[in-house]
Write an enzyme that holds these catalytic residues in place. Structure first.
Site, PDB file in Angstrom:
ATOM      1  N   GLN A 191     -13.621 -12.214  30.648  1.00  0.00           N
ATOM      2  CA  GLN A 191     -14.148 -12.515  29.262  1.00  0.00           C
ATOM      3  C   GLN A 191     -13.819 -14.062  29.376  1.00  0.00           C
ATOM      4  OE1 GLN A 191     -15.699 -10.934  26.991  1.00  0.00           O
ATOM      5  NE2 GLN A 191     -15.726 -12.776  25.486  1.00  0.00           N
ATOM      6  N   SER A 217     -11.427 -10.133  22.752  1.00  0.00           N
ATOM      7  CA  SER A 217     -12.786  -9.741  22.996  1.00  0.00           C
ATOM      8  C   SER A 217     -12.658  -8.097  22.750  1.00  0.00           C
ATOM      9  CB  SER A 217     -13.308  -9.755  24.131  1.00  0.00           C
ATOM     10  OG  SER A 217     -14.583  -8.820  24.427  1.00  0.00           O
ATOM     11  N   HIS A 271     -14.632  -5.992  23.722  1.00  0.00           N
ATOM     12  CA  HIS A 271     -14.883  -5.270  24.947  1.00  0.00           C
ATOM     13  C   HIS A 271     -13.598  -4.838  25.956  1.00  0.00           C
ATOM     14  CE1 HIS A 271     -19.559  -5.583  24.611  1.00  0.00           C
ATOM     15  NE2 HIS A 271     -18.987  -6.543  23.979  1.00  0.00           N
ATOM     16  N   ASP A 302     -22.225  -3.047  24.489  1.00  0.00           N
ATOM     17  CA  ASP A 302     -23.530  -3.680  23.885  1.00  0.00           C
ATOM     18  C   ASP A 302     -24.648  -2.630  24.522  1.00  0.00           C
ATOM     19  OD1 ASP A 302     -22.088  -5.797  23.135  1.00  0.00           O
ATOM     20  OD2 ASP A 302     -22.432  -6.949  24.758  1.00  0.00           O
ATOM     21  N   GLU A 353     -24.314  -8.750  14.926  1.00  0.00           N
ATOM     22  CA  GLU A 353     -24.919  -8.260  16.584  1.00  0.00           C
ATOM     23  C   GLU A 353     -25.242  -6.831  16.227  1.00  0.00           C
ATOM     24  OE1 GLU A 353     -21.907  -8.916  19.254  1.00  0.00           O
ATOM     25  OE2 GLU A 353     -21.929 -10.829  19.006  1.00  0.00           O
ATOM     26  N   HIS A 370     -23.872  -4.432  19.192  1.00  0.00           N
ATOM     27  CA  HIS A 370     -22.526  -4.247  19.550  1.00  0.00           C
ATOM     28  C   HIS A 370     -21.969  -3.117  18.750  1.00  0.00           C
ATOM     29  CE1 HIS A 370     -18.406  -5.575  20.953  1.00  0.00           C
ATOM     30  NE2 HIS A 370     -17.960  -4.948  19.656  1.00  0.00           N
TER      31      HIS A 370
HETATM   32 ZN   LIG Z   1     -20.332  -6.862  22.641  1.00  0.00          ZN
END
Ligand SMILES: [Zn+2]
Length: 213
Positions: free
Chosen positions: A99, A125, A127, A134, A177, A180
């Site tokens: 990241q 993040s 993630h 995503d 988003e 996501h």
């Molecule tokens: Zn994402």
């Protein structure tokens, strides 16, 4: 696990008691791991119970996601398939250093201010949690595809939320988003789906998403 502290806080939005716990540097509210611009993960945080194992070499790994999130995705993928829709995970788990590189590249390209509304600083993040990924294409036009529309209307049934809903930037700190997803389990996902008027996690728990500097 080491519990750093526990706070009981009454949320204004829900008028309910929420239990905030910090365990090994990660913040959980009512058991939900919170990562945003205010709440971060320690550099060495590694999700456990992942479908593919995180190793020392892992940078980004689409399937190094929590096993419950993975199983929910497989079921969702299967049901989408029946409607001739194709879903795939294009970015899943990301380490702190992965990241960090990504974020630094975006800063070089667009500057810090702009990068902060579409990318996360390392440690901030989602993630990094192993609970987010995503789908298909990281493009605004994803919502105009049949897959994007189906995801917006159905992901909650499998326990996923659109983590950064449309028009909620002031709460989430991020632009919309549609690709996501974040796994929170079916009960909370249904509440946040809110019959199509998505509520952000920040509104639900009455928390901020702002960097300190
Ligand atoms: Zn994402």
């Amino acid at each position: 696990m080491k519990k750093d502290y526990i706070i009981n806080k009454t949320s204004k939005v829900q008028e309910k008691e929420s239990k905030i716990e910090v365990i090994n540097g990660a913040t959980y509210i009512d058991g939900i791991l919170i990562v945003n611009k205010t709440y971060s993960l320690p550099k060495d945080f590694i999700p456990n119970n992942t479908y593919e194992k995180v190793t020392k070499e892992t940078g980004m790994c689409p399937l190094c996601i929590n096993i419950d999130a993975y199983n929910a995705f497989k079921k969702m993928e299967e049901d989408a398939n029946k409607e001739n829709l194709k879903l795939w995970i294009q970015s899943g788990y990301r380490t702190y250093s992965y990241q960090e590189n990504l974020y630094n590249r975006y800063i070089e390209k667009d500057g810090k201010e702009k990068a902060d509304i579409y990318s996360s600083r390392p440690g901030h993040s989602e993630h990094h949690t192993g609970l987010s990924f995503d789908l298909n294409s990281v493009e605004d036009s994803f919502i105009d595809t049949n897959e994007g529309k189906w995801i917006n209307d159905n992901a909650y049934k499998y326990g996923f939320i659109i983590r950064y809903p449309k028009g909620k930037e002031k709460y989430t700190g991020y632009k919309y988003e549609p690709w996501h997803l974040r796994y929170v389990g079916k009960t909370l996902a249904k509440k946040l789906y809110n019959d199509g008027n998505w509520i952000s996690l920040e509104e639900y728990f009455d928390i901020t998403s702002e960097y300190k500097d």
